[in-house]
Design an enzyme around this catalytic site. Structure first.
Site, mmCIF file in Angstrom:
data_model
loop_
_atom_site.group_PDB
_atom_site.id
_atom_site.type_symbol
_atom_site.label_atom_id
_atom_site.label_comp_id
_atom_site.label_asym_id
_atom_site.label_seq_id
_atom_site.Cartn_x
_atom_site.Cartn_y
_atom_site.Cartn_z
ATOM 1 N N LYS A 192 0.734 -1.062 0.048
ATOM 2 C CA LYS A 192 0.039 -0.057 -0.071
ATOM 3 C C LYS A 192 0.873 1.443 -0.161
ATOM 4 C CE LYS A 192 -1.864 2.834 2.767
ATOM 5 N NZ LYS A 192 -1.780 4.320 1.890
ATOM 6 N N GLY A 244 6.954 4.455 8.473
ATOM 7 C CA GLY A 244 6.254 5.625 8.483
ATOM 8 C C GLY A 244 6.516 6.306 9.698
ATOM 9 N N SER A 245 5.153 6.931 10.511
ATOM 10 C CA SER A 245 5.648 7.509 11.596
ATOM 11 C C SER A 245 5.702 6.491 12.887
ATOM 12 C CB SER A 245 4.304 8.375 11.738
ATOM 13 O OG SER A 245 3.082 7.860 11.933
ATOM 14 N N THR A 246 6.180 7.034 14.070
ATOM 15 C CA THR A 246 6.218 6.254 15.157
ATOM 16 C C THR A 246 4.906 5.964 15.601
ATOM 17 O OG1 THR A 246 8.359 7.024 15.681
ATOM 18 C CG2 THR A 246 7.127 6.279 17.376
ATOM 19 N N GLU A 247 4.036 6.889 15.614
ATOM 20 C CA GLU A 247 2.643 6.765 15.999
ATOM 21 C C GLU A 247 1.847 5.706 15.558
ATOM 22 O OE1 GLU A 247 0.547 10.202 15.126
ATOM 23 O OE2 GLU A 247 -1.509 9.570 16.161
ATOM 24 N N GLY A 249 3.274 3.168 13.617
ATOM 25 C CA GLY A 249 4.220 1.856 13.772
ATOM 26 C C GLY A 249 3.720 1.374 15.192
ATOM 27 N N GLU A 266 10.227 0.655 10.265
ATOM 28 C CA GLU A 266 11.096 1.779 10.242
ATOM 29 C C GLU A 266 10.409 3.038 10.264
ATOM 30 O OE1 GLU A 266 14.123 1.300 9.124
ATOM 31 O OE2 GLU A 266 14.194 -0.539 7.818
ATOM 32 N N CYS A 300 13.508 10.826 7.047
ATOM 33 C CA CYS A 300 13.414 9.925 8.350
ATOM 34 C C CYS A 300 14.780 10.146 8.973
ATOM 35 C CB CYS A 300 13.106 8.422 8.437
ATOM 36 S SG CYS A 300 14.028 7.828 7.170
ATOM 37 N N GLU A 397 10.129 15.318 15.804
ATOM 38 C CA GLU A 397 10.469 15.186 14.453
ATOM 39 C C GLU A 397 9.464 16.006 13.705
ATOM 40 O OE1 GLU A 397 9.067 11.758 12.529
ATOM 41 O OE2 GLU A 397 11.050 11.500 11.136
HETATM 42 P P1 NAP Z 1 2.384 7.564 8.407
HETATM 43 O O1 NAP Z 1 1.222 8.754 8.459
HETATM 44 O O2 NAP Z 1 2.714 6.779 9.418
HETATM 45 O O3 NAP Z 1 2.027 6.843 7.147
HETATM 46 C C1 NAP Z 1 2.648 5.827 6.640
HETATM 47 C C2 NAP Z 1 1.941 4.898 5.877
HETATM 48 O O4 NAP Z 1 1.059 4.149 6.436
HETATM 49 C C3 NAP Z 1 1.088 5.486 4.523
HETATM 50 O O5 NAP Z 1 0.942 4.790 3.644
HETATM 51 C C4 NAP Z 1 -0.078 5.638 5.471
HETATM 52 O O6 NAP Z 1 -1.281 6.018 4.458
HETATM 53 C C5 NAP Z 1 -0.186 4.420 6.153
HETATM 54 N N1 NAP Z 1 -0.980 4.526 7.569
HETATM 55 C C6 NAP Z 1 -1.436 5.480 8.143
HETATM 56 N N2 NAP Z 1 -2.283 5.320 9.094
HETATM 57 C C7 NAP Z 1 -2.136 3.643 9.267
HETATM 58 C C8 NAP Z 1 -2.858 2.905 10.220
HETATM 59 N N3 NAP Z 1 -3.442 3.287 11.080
HETATM 60 N N4 NAP Z 1 -2.573 1.626 9.838
HETATM 61 C C9 NAP Z 1 -1.630 1.133 8.971
HETATM 62 N N5 NAP Z 1 -1.259 2.132 8.191
HETATM 63 C C10 NAP Z 1 -1.379 3.182 8.081
HETATM 64 O O7 NAP Z 1 3.785 8.491 7.977
HETATM 65 P P2 NAP Z 1 3.884 9.441 6.890
HETATM 66 O O8 NAP Z 1 3.498 10.788 7.270
HETATM 67 O O9 NAP Z 1 3.356 8.957 5.540
HETATM 68 O O10 NAP Z 1 5.686 9.368 6.567
HETATM 69 C C11 NAP Z 1 6.366 10.147 7.394
HETATM 70 C C12 NAP Z 1 7.020 9.423 8.453
HETATM 71 O O11 NAP Z 1 7.908 8.152 8.001
HETATM 72 C C13 NAP Z 1 8.047 10.165 9.388
HETATM 73 O O12 NAP Z 1 7.753 9.990 10.660
HETATM 74 C C14 NAP Z 1 9.458 9.399 9.042
HETATM 75 O O13 NAP Z 1 10.470 9.671 9.887
HETATM 76 C C15 NAP Z 1 9.024 8.021 8.730
HETATM 77 N N6 NAP Z 1 9.763 7.319 7.713
HETATM 78 C C16 NAP Z 1 10.631 6.545 8.003
HETATM 79 C C17 NAP Z 1 11.829 5.828 7.567
HETATM 80 C C18 NAP Z 1 12.625 4.818 7.972
HETATM 81 O O14 NAP Z 1 13.065 4.043 7.185
HETATM 82 N N7 NAP Z 1 12.916 4.681 9.224
HETATM 83 C C19 NAP Z 1 11.847 6.282 6.074
HETATM 84 C C20 NAP Z 1 10.894 7.093 5.634
HETATM 85 C C21 NAP Z 1 9.889 7.939 6.331
HETATM 86 P P3 NAP Z 1 -1.720 7.498 4.094
HETATM 87 O O15 NAP Z 1 -0.824 7.755 3.309
HETATM 88 O O16 NAP Z 1 -2.906 7.136 3.540
HETATM 89 O O17 NAP Z 1 -1.735 8.312 5.458
#
Ligand code: NAP
Ligand code: MG
Length: 489
Positions: A192, A244-247, A249, A266, A300, A397
């Site tokens: 996804k 994605g985000s820690t929250e 995750g 991650e 990230c 962050e």
């Molecule tokens: P996000 O809101 O956590 O979203 C990540 C993915 O998860 C998106 O596809 C999102 O869909 C989906 N998602 C949202 N809520 C969900 C739920 N309850 N259950 C399952 N999936 C869900 O994060 P983001 O704002 O897109 O990305 C930024 C974050 O990613 C930052 O915190 C960054 O540090 C982190 N990141 C980490 C790495 C690493 O390798 N450590 C790499 C890149 C980014 P939607 O797009 O529709 O919301």
């Protein structure tokens, strides 16, 4: 008080060097890619994906719900049972090599679409995202028939169906990081992509068809967070890989608890870039700029905290401001652009909220004077000095081009300050002495520590975090083990 200094008038100006979009083919609507076909979402709903530099709609993609996810998981299971686990590892490798070569052949088109959909400068999608995505497929293609050498004296077996959820900052690259090792080890996939950047993953689906990848081996379902949650919670998924985000995750970890699902996360970061007094200052300043302003800070592992040893602090900050003044914020399709568009309105609001907090907390703000377009989402490169260790902008962050600078006197002091964060994803150290570099890299709680460089990536090198930055590694040999059951013979 926030201060805005006047940008020195450049004696020359670069003419626009726009990448042409003439050869790029974006359909007006994309359905889900399930079992090798384009399948309409069960509720018949679609949502737009926009170009954040113009606010204009590029296309619309399926809004998927539980029945769509279910269909994709069932297709992945069937493909796993009947095809992918039956063919030889060598055959799997051939498909991956083919996909890697096809990405290279269509690299320009992929780079332009990545820039249009996500807002990142074309220079970056062309030179970083797309070549690295191809390299990941090449690298893992090579491992497919050599797993016995990767894990000597161990028996390995694929896990089954992998549910993969990725963010918007490196859309194709994150898809490659996840799909390539999963396929090389014999798993099948439901992916996804993020809501705001689904297009390159859907183009990748076209390429899977071109490569003749058997139906159902990779399925792509688009949607929002609820679609992601449906995938993570689906009982037919054996492994979840989430970036994605820690929250989010944490919520996935909770829902996976007690199930048999394997999980890698991650998550976020608040990386420290540390400049010691004997560092090559010009090189360090360039590395700091690359670490935080690169990709609008949508990284990230962005070096969002800067620690400078007191004796060189003034010099570093002065050079940093001079360099910030030269950064070009503008059209992501222009090859001169350093900082493109902020990925979405929501993200821009978040960044602006943090800038306001920084000002309110009493830190000194520095932004160059630059004209920002009135359409689209933009944020100038932002530097905060005089930042307290406890301040919100040094702890949370921001995920934008915002750097919080602090000073330190001794190495033990900077180690303590740098580690004083819930995150542990990355760090950078700039200094002349190898022994000191190793002392610091050993003491820093970060999955990746760069020495006298920043943001260097390679498929052979594992990447991942400690603490609230998640667990599990992607890339390298470590990335293979996340998709395998290993046992003794
Ligand atoms: P996000 O809101 O956590 O979203 C990540 C993915 O998860 C998106 O596809 C999102 O869909 C989906 N998602 C949202 N809520 C969900 C739920 N309850 N259950 C399952 N999936 C869900 O994060 P983001 O704002 O897109 O990305 C930024 C974050 O990613 C930052 O915190 C960054 O540090 C982190 N990141 C980490 C790495 C690493 O390798 N450590 C790499 C890149 C980014 P939607 O797009 O529709 O919301
Ligand atoms: Mg978009």
């Amino acid at each position: 008080m926030p201060s805005k200094t006047k940008k020195p008038k450049a004696s020359w100006k670069l003419s626009p060097a726009l990448e042409s979009t003439a050869q790029v083919d974006i359909a007006t609507r994309y359905k889900n890619y399930i079992d090798g076909s384009w399948v309409a979402p069960s509720e018949g709903k679609y949502f737009p994906t926009k170009n954040p530099a113009t606010g204009k709609k590029l296309s619309e993609v399926a809004k998927s719900t539980q029945p769509d996810v279910d269909l994709a998981v069932k297709a992945a299971r069937k493909a796993y049972d009947e095809v992918w686990s039956q063919i030889t590892p060598r055959e799997r490798g051939k498909y991956l090599f083919r996909i890697a070569r096809l990405i290279q052949e269509r690299a320009r088109e992929f780079a332009i679409i990545e820039t249009l959909d996500g807002g990142k400068p074309i220079r970056e999608s062309r030179d970083v995202d797309i070549p690295l995505a191809a390299n990941h497929f090449f690298y893992y293609a090579g491992w497919a028939d050599k797993l016995e050498y990767a894990f000597p004296n161990r028996k390995v077996a694929p896990i089954g169906v992998a549910g993969q959820i990725i963010p918007w900052n490196f859309p194709l690259l994150m898809a490659a990081w996840k799909i390539a090792p999963a396929l090389a080890t014999g798993n099948t996939v439901v992916l996804k992509p993020a809501e705001t950047t689904p297009l390159t993953a859907l183009k990748l689906a076209e390429l899977f068809s071109d490569a003749g990848l058997p139906d159902g081996v990779v399925n792509i379902v688009t949607g929002d967070g609820t679609t992601g949650a449906e995938l993570a919670n689906h009982p037919g998924v054996d492994k979840i890989a989430f970036t994605g985000s820690t929250e989010v995750g944490k919520s996935i970890q909770k829902s996976a608890a007690g199930s048999n699902k394997r999980l890698t996360l991650e998550l976020g970061g608040k990386a420290a870039n540390i400049i010691l007094e004997d560092a090559p200052i010009d090189q360090a300043v360039e590395g700091v700029v690359n670490g935080i302003y690169f990709n609008q800070g949508h990284v990230c592992c962005a070096g969002s905290r800067l620690f400078v040893q007191e004796s060189v602090y003034e010099e570093v900050i002065q050079k940093l401001k001079q360099r910030i003044d030269t950064l070009i914020v503008g059209d992501p399709l222009d090859k001169n652009t350093d900082i493109g568009a902020i990925n979405s309105r929501e993200q821009l609001k978040t960044i602006q909220k943090y800038i306001k907090i920084g000002i309110k907390e009493g830190a000194d703000l520095y932004q160059p004077e630059c004209e920002l377009s009135t359409v689209g989402s933009w944020c100038p490169p932002t530097l905060f000095t005089n930042v307290a260790q406890s301040s919100v902008i040094a702890q949370e962050e921001i995920f934008g081009p915002v750097l919080a600078a602090q000073t330190f006197r001794t190495v033990p002091e900077v180690i303590e300050k740098a580690n004083n964060t819930p995150y542990g994803l990355a760090a950078g150290v700039w200094c002349d002495k190898g022994a000191r570099l190793f002392q610091l890299t050993n003491a820093l709680d970060a999955g990746v520590v760069w020495g006298n460089t920043y943001n260097q990536f390679d498929p052979t090198s594992p990447f991942g975090g400690y603490k609230e930055s998640g667990f599990g590694r992607e890339g390298g040999l470590h990335g293979l083990s996340a998709y395998l059951h290993t046992s003794s013979h």
